[in-house]
Design a protein around this motif. Structure first.
Motif, PDB file in Angstrom:
ATOM      1  N   TYR A 162       0.832  -1.212   0.000  1.00 11.88           N
ATOM      2  CA  TYR A 162       0.000   0.000   0.000  1.00 11.88           C
ATOM      3  C   TYR A 162       0.864   1.259   0.000  1.00 11.88           C
ATOM      4  O   TYR A 162       0.484   2.285  -0.581  1.00 11.88           O
ATOM      5  N   GLN A 163       2.031   1.186   0.646  1.00 14.20           N
ATOM      6  CA  GLN A 163       2.912   2.350   0.711  1.00 14.20           C
ATOM      7  C   GLN A 163       3.679   2.572  -0.591  1.00 14.20           C
ATOM      8  O   GLN A 163       4.336   3.605  -0.744  1.00 14.20           O
ATOM      9  N   ASP A 164       3.580   1.620  -1.510  1.00 15.07           N
ATOM     10  CA  ASP A 164       4.405   1.671  -2.715  1.00 15.07           C
ATOM     11  C   ASP A 164       3.658   2.198  -3.934  1.00 15.07           C
ATOM     12  O   ASP A 164       4.119   2.032  -5.063  1.00 15.07           O
ATOM     13  N   LYS A 165       2.529   2.833  -3.746  1.00 15.32           N
ATOM     14  CA  LYS A 165       1.679   3.144  -4.897  1.00 15.32           C
ATOM     15  C   LYS A 165       2.371   4.000  -5.951  1.00 15.32           C
ATOM     16  O   LYS A 165       2.045   3.938  -7.128  1.00 15.32           O
ATOM     17  N   GLU A 166       3.352   4.809  -5.542  1.00 19.30           N
ATOM     18  CA  GLU A 166       4.070   5.601  -6.546  1.00 19.30           C
ATOM     19  C   GLU A 166       4.952   4.727  -7.433  1.00 19.30           C
ATOM     20  O   GLU A 166       5.422   5.177  -8.489  1.00 19.30           O
ATOM     21  N   LEU A 167       5.173   3.469  -7.033  1.00 15.67           N
ATOM     22  CA  LEU A 167       6.000   2.551  -7.817  1.00 15.67           C
ATOM     23  C   LEU A 167       5.174   1.643  -8.722  1.00 15.67           C
ATOM     24  O   LEU A 167       5.736   0.948  -9.563  1.00 15.67           O
ATOM     25  N   TRP A 168       3.871   1.628  -8.554  1.00 10.57           N
ATOM     26  CA  TRP A 168       3.030   0.689  -9.305  1.00 10.57           C
ATOM     27  C   TRP A 168       3.039   0.950 -10.805  1.00 10.57           C
ATOM     28  O   TRP A 168       2.683   0.069 -11.590  1.00 10.57           O
ATOM     29  N   THR A 169       3.427   2.148 -11.228  1.00  9.10           N
ATOM     30  CA  THR A 169       3.482   2.459 -12.654  1.00  9.10           C
ATOM     31  C   THR A 169       4.758   1.928 -13.310  1.00  9.10           C
ATOM     32  O   THR A 169       4.894   1.990 -14.531  1.00  9.10           O
ATOM     33  N   ASP A 170       5.683   1.408 -12.506  1.00 13.22           N
ATOM     34  CA  ASP A 170       6.978   0.941 -13.015  1.00 13.22           C
ATOM     35  C   ASP A 170       6.948  -0.581 -13.138  1.00 13.22           C
ATOM     36  O   ASP A 170       6.768  -1.287 -12.137  1.00 13.22           O
ATOM     37  N   PRO A 171       7.114  -1.130 -14.356  1.00 16.59           N
ATOM     38  CA  PRO A 171       7.116  -2.593 -14.507  1.00 16.59           C
ATOM     39  C   PRO A 171       8.139  -3.290 -13.617  1.00 16.59           C
ATOM     40  O   PRO A 171       7.946  -4.445 -13.236  1.00 16.59           O
ATOM     41  N   ARG A 172       9.213  -2.594 -13.262  1.00 17.75           N
ATOM     42  CA  ARG A 172      10.240  -3.214 -12.424  1.00 17.75           C
ATOM     43  C   ARG A 172       9.724  -3.511 -11.016  1.00 17.75           C
ATOM     44  O   ARG A 172      10.275  -4.379 -10.330  1.00 17.75           O
ATOM     45  N   TYR A 173       8.700  -2.786 -10.590  1.00 10.76           N
ATOM     46  CA  TYR A 173       8.140  -3.062  -9.273  1.00 10.76           C
ATOM     47  C   TYR A 173       7.586  -4.490  -9.227  1.00 10.76           C
ATOM     48  O   TYR A 173       7.618  -5.150  -8.182  1.00 10.76           O
ATOM     49  N   PHE A 174       7.112  -4.983 -10.366  1.00 12.43           N
ATOM     50  CA  PHE A 174       6.581  -6.344 -10.468  1.00 12.43           C
ATOM     51  C   PHE A 174       7.599  -7.301 -11.099  1.00 12.43           C
ATOM     52  O   PHE A 174       7.252  -8.411 -11.492  1.00 12.43           O
ATOM     53  N   ARG A 175       8.853  -6.842 -11.211  1.00 11.56           N
ATOM     54  CA  ARG A 175       9.921  -7.576 -11.895  1.00 11.56           C
ATOM     55  C   ARG A 175       9.479  -7.988 -13.300  1.00 11.56           C
ATOM     56  O   ARG A 175       9.781  -9.080 -13.780  1.00 11.56           O
ATOM     57  N   CYS A 176       8.780  -7.063 -13.935  1.00 17.75           N
ATOM     58  CA  CYS A 176       8.310  -7.249 -15.310  1.00 17.75           C
ATOM     59  C   CYS A 176       7.489  -8.520 -15.472  1.00 17.75           C
ATOM     60  O   CYS A 176       7.484  -9.128 -16.546  1.00 17.75           O
ATOM     61  N   ASN A 177       6.806  -8.916 -14.429  1.00 15.65           N
ATOM     62  CA  ASN A 177       5.899 -10.048 -14.532  1.00 15.65           C
ATOM     63  C   ASN A 177       4.598  -9.619 -15.197  1.00 15.65           C
ATOM     64  O   ASN A 177       4.115  -8.501 -14.985  1.00 15.65           O
ATOM     65  N   SER A 178       4.029 -10.505 -15.960  1.00 13.21           N
ATOM     66  CA  SER A 178       2.671 -10.323 -16.460  1.00 13.21           C
ATOM     67  C   SER A 178       1.698 -10.678 -15.346  1.00 13.21           C
ATOM     68  O   SER A 178       2.082 -11.278 -14.335  1.00 13.21           O
ATOM     69  N   PRO A 179       0.410 -10.330 -15.489  1.00  7.93           N
ATOM     70  CA  PRO A 179      -0.561 -10.779 -14.481  1.00  7.93           C
ATOM     71  C   PRO A 179      -0.535 -12.291 -14.287  1.00  7.93           C
ATOM     72  O   PRO A 179      -0.496 -12.776 -13.153  1.00  7.93           O
ATOM     73  N   MET A 180      -0.519 -13.051 -15.385  1.00  5.24           N
ATOM     74  CA  MET A 180      -0.467 -14.504 -15.256  1.00  5.24           C
ATOM     75  C   MET A 180       0.842 -14.944 -14.618  1.00  5.24           C
ATOM     76  O   MET A 180       0.893 -15.923 -13.871  1.00  5.24           O
ATOM     77  N   GLY A 181       1.905 -14.204 -14.892  1.00  9.58           N
ATOM     78  CA  GLY A 181       3.193 -14.551 -14.320  1.00  9.58           C
ATOM     79  C   GLY A 181       3.197 -14.500 -12.806  1.00  9.58           C
ATOM     80  O   GLY A 181       3.952 -15.231 -12.158  1.00  9.58           O
ATOM     81  N   THR A 182       2.352 -13.657 -12.209  1.00  8.85           N
ATOM     82  CA  THR A 182       2.320 -13.588 -10.752  1.00  8.85           C
ATOM     83  C   THR A 182       1.723 -14.860 -10.153  1.00  8.85           C
ATOM     84  O   THR A 182       2.169 -15.325  -9.109  1.00  8.85           O
ATOM     85  N   GLU A 183       0.717 -15.415 -10.794  1.00 16.25           N
ATOM     86  CA  GLU A 183       0.105 -16.615 -10.217  1.00 16.25           C
ATOM     87  C   GLU A 183       0.934 -17.868 -10.513  1.00 16.25           C
ATOM     88  O   GLU A 183       0.746 -18.903  -9.863  1.00 16.25           O
ATOM     89  N   PHE A 184       1.868 -17.784 -11.452  1.00 15.66           N
ATOM     90  CA  PHE A 184       2.771 -18.900 -11.722  1.00 15.66           C
ATOM     91  C   PHE A 184       3.956 -18.916 -10.760  1.00 15.66           C
ATOM     92  O   PHE A 184       4.728 -19.864 -10.738  1.00 15.66           O
ATOM     93  N   GLN A 185       4.131 -17.840  -9.989  1.00 19.59           N
ATOM     94  CA  GLN A 185       5.309 -17.742  -9.133  1.00 19.59           C
ATOM     95  C   GLN A 185       5.371 -18.879  -8.110  1.00 19.59           C
ATOM     96  O   GLN A 185       6.359 -19.583  -8.008  1.00 19.59           O
ATOM     97  N   ARG A 186       4.302 -19.026  -7.364  1.00 19.64           N
ATOM     98  CA  ARG A 186       4.310 -20.025  -6.296  1.00 19.64           C
ATOM     99  C   ARG A 186       2.912 -20.610  -6.124  1.00 19.64           C
ATOM    100  O   ARG A 186       1.948 -19.886  -5.911  1.00 19.64           O
ATOM    101  N   GLY A 187       2.823 -21.917  -6.273  1.00 19.31           N
ATOM    102  CA  GLY A 187       1.600 -22.573  -5.861  1.00 19.31           C
ATOM    103  C   GLY A 187       0.720 -23.108  -6.950  1.00 19.31           C
ATOM    104  O   GLY A 187       0.093 -24.135  -6.782  1.00 19.31           O
ATOM    105  N   ILE A 188       0.627 -22.432  -8.105  1.00 18.74           N
ATOM    106  CA  ILE A 188      -0.302 -22.929  -9.116  1.00 18.74           C
ATOM    107  C   ILE A 188       0.252 -24.190  -9.778  1.00 18.74           C
ATOM    108  O   ILE A 188      -0.486 -25.071 -10.180  1.00 18.74           O
ATOM    109  N   LEU A 189       1.556 -24.282  -9.891  1.00 21.63           N
ATOM    110  CA  LEU A 189       2.193 -25.487 -10.415  1.00 21.63           C
ATOM    111  C   LEU A 189       3.103 -26.043  -9.321  1.00 21.63           C
ATOM    112  O   LEU A 189       3.984 -25.351  -8.830  1.00 21.63           O
TER     113      LEU A 189
END
Length: 463
Positions: free
Chosen positions: A93-120
């Motif tokens: 929540y404190q990072d909202k100024e970073l949400w516009t930067d793809p690096r904040y998500f390590r350039c993950n796609s939305p699907m890439g986030t759910e592949f990180q841990r647990g779905i497979l």
């Protein structure tokens, strides 16, 4: 019908003279419509996946062993990581100024986030199974925002539907058929699953080819926060997917690849039924020729057919323009869909089903959808896909689809998705179906001490 054919032929001639080279094929409807059939400038299927995703070879089991990582175990060459990102932050929540930067998500796609841990399992693409070790995606790949938002300029689904209806009336319609002269009887077939990669049926909504900030830019501030909230918990292994607990799937699962299977369409002059899902539980009924109850719409209510109670898949009306079905869905229950954005009960859709022909033969349907949600979307978005015919219902290889009730075996135990064996006893808290039950789990068990703002407050904007 003769007058309509003359109009269509004249418009087709003009369109062919002016038609540009298209990046993705759309059915040629023969004229420039006010609100359907406009081409996409980018073919998602020609883009590199953002990742990091598991690339599954058809026929191989989903074990997480045979599938190579489409991404990077550290920042890609030339990319400088942020000092703080979604994988290392203790309070997104404190990072909202970073949400516009793809690096904040390590350039993950939305699907890439759910592949990180647990779905497979084991253990997802994060082979270290440690959040801070989450891999990167491709920072140089993305679906342009202009190919996500609607090109038509309408503010509401009602405005869009009425414009298409007025356009059809000018062309001699809408058409009213009996079974004797019904041109869409050929629609009554089984259609290929949009998950089949070989036929290039993917769309931006799959979340494979988009940077997360690009999707966030199409949302209102509150729904930006909600999407980041899900991404944060996905990469930590705290995913809450409705199907896990036999919760309803919701309206937008019709476009998301997981658990969306072949489409069965039963078309009649007055009712068209579209069924999909692994066990054919996603059903859209289009009531042709009906009109919505517009009572209290001026006061914020949504158009509806039945009682003023939202439906998981909404209520749908439509009309025929020759052999094209144009529909409007409203009265939809707010919900979520895996790693894509949540939607509100203001969600409405305009959907156009247009026959695709090859050599004069019917080979499938183009499904164009424009989504309107004044609460969740900063502006309307569009999803375009093609449903390819597999076989006729009478073919020998047309195997009837199964239908099964969902029997819950996994429960949330202190926020952890826990498989239970017969005879096990667990404390159960009844979910609030209208109160974002997935978020209730996250906020209770995993967000202690975080600085969540008042959702009614002004969060931030991409403008």
């Amino acid at each position: 019908m003769q007058g309509r054919q003359i109009v269509k032929l004249c418009a087709l001639a003009a369109l062919l003279i002016a038609a540009p080279a298209l990046a993705q094929k759309m059915p040629d409807i023969g004229f420039r419509s006010v609100g359907r059939g406009w081409p996409l400038t980018t073919d998602v299927n020609q883009l590199k996946e953002v990742g990091p995703n598991w690339i599954r070879t058809p026929g191989q089991p989903r074990t997480g062993v045979e599938m190579p990582l489409n991404g990077f175990t550290s920042a890609p060459p030339g990319i400088e990581p942020l000092p703080r990102d979604i994988f290392t932050s203790d309070d997104f929540y404190q990072d909202k100024e970073l949400w516009t930067d793809p690096r904040y998500f390590r350039c993950n796609s939305p699907m890439g986030t759910e592949f990180q841990r647990g779905i497979l399992q084991p253990p997802g693409v994060n082979v270290a199974n440690q959040t801070e070790q989450g891999p990167w995606g491709h920072c140089d790949s993305d679906v342009p925002r202009n190919d996500i938002v609607s090109p038509y300029g309408f503010k509401t689904a009602q405005e869009h539907y009425e414009a298409l209806l007025a356009e059809t009336r000018k062309r001699g319609g809408p058409d009213v058929y009996t079974m004797k002269d019904f041109p869409a009887e050929e629609w009554n077939v089984l259609y290929e699953s949009p998950r089949v990669v070989a036929r290039n049926l993917r769309t931006w909504y799959w979340g494979q080819h988009s940077q997360i900030p690009t999707i966030l830019s199409t949302l209102t501030p509150l729904y930006q926060q909600r999407m980041v909230q899900e991404a944060y918990h996905q990469v930590r292994g705290n995913a809450v997917w409705p199907a896990t607990f036999c919760w309803p799937e919701g309206f937008m699962r019709r476009w998301y690849p997981f658990n969306i299977s072949e489409h069965t369409i039963i078309a009649t002059p007055h009712l068209v039924q579209v069924m999909t899902g692994v066990v054919q539980t996603f059903v859209q009924n289009v009531y042709v020729g009906r009109t919505f109850n517009m009572e209290d719409v001026a006061n914020g209510a949504v158009p509806r057919l039945g009682a003023a109670v939202p439906r998981w898949y909404g209520e749908t009306i439509g009309f025929w323009d020759d052999d094209v079905l144009i529909s409007w869905t409203s009265n939809i229950q707010s919900w979520k869909s895996h790693s894509q954005f949540e939607h509100s009960s203001q969600m409405q859709s305009i959907e156009i089903y247009t026959p695709i022909r090859e050599g004069g033969n019917f080979i499938g349907l183009n499904h164009e959808t424009i989504l309107y949600d004044a609460e969740a979307l900063a502006e309307p978005v569009r999803i375009v896909r093609n449903l390819h015919k597999i076989n006729e219902f009478t073919d020998a290889d047309a195997v009837p689809g199964g239908y099964a009730e969902c029997l819950q075996t996994i429960f949330s135990v202190k926020g952890v998705n826990t498989p239970l064996t017969p005879g096990a006893t667990v404390e159960f808290e009844m979910p609030d179906w209208y109160g974002r039950p997935w978020a209730a789990v996250w906020e209770r068990y995993f967000e202690e001490g975080m600085s969540k703002p008042d959702e009614a407050g002004d969060l931030f904007s991409f403008d």
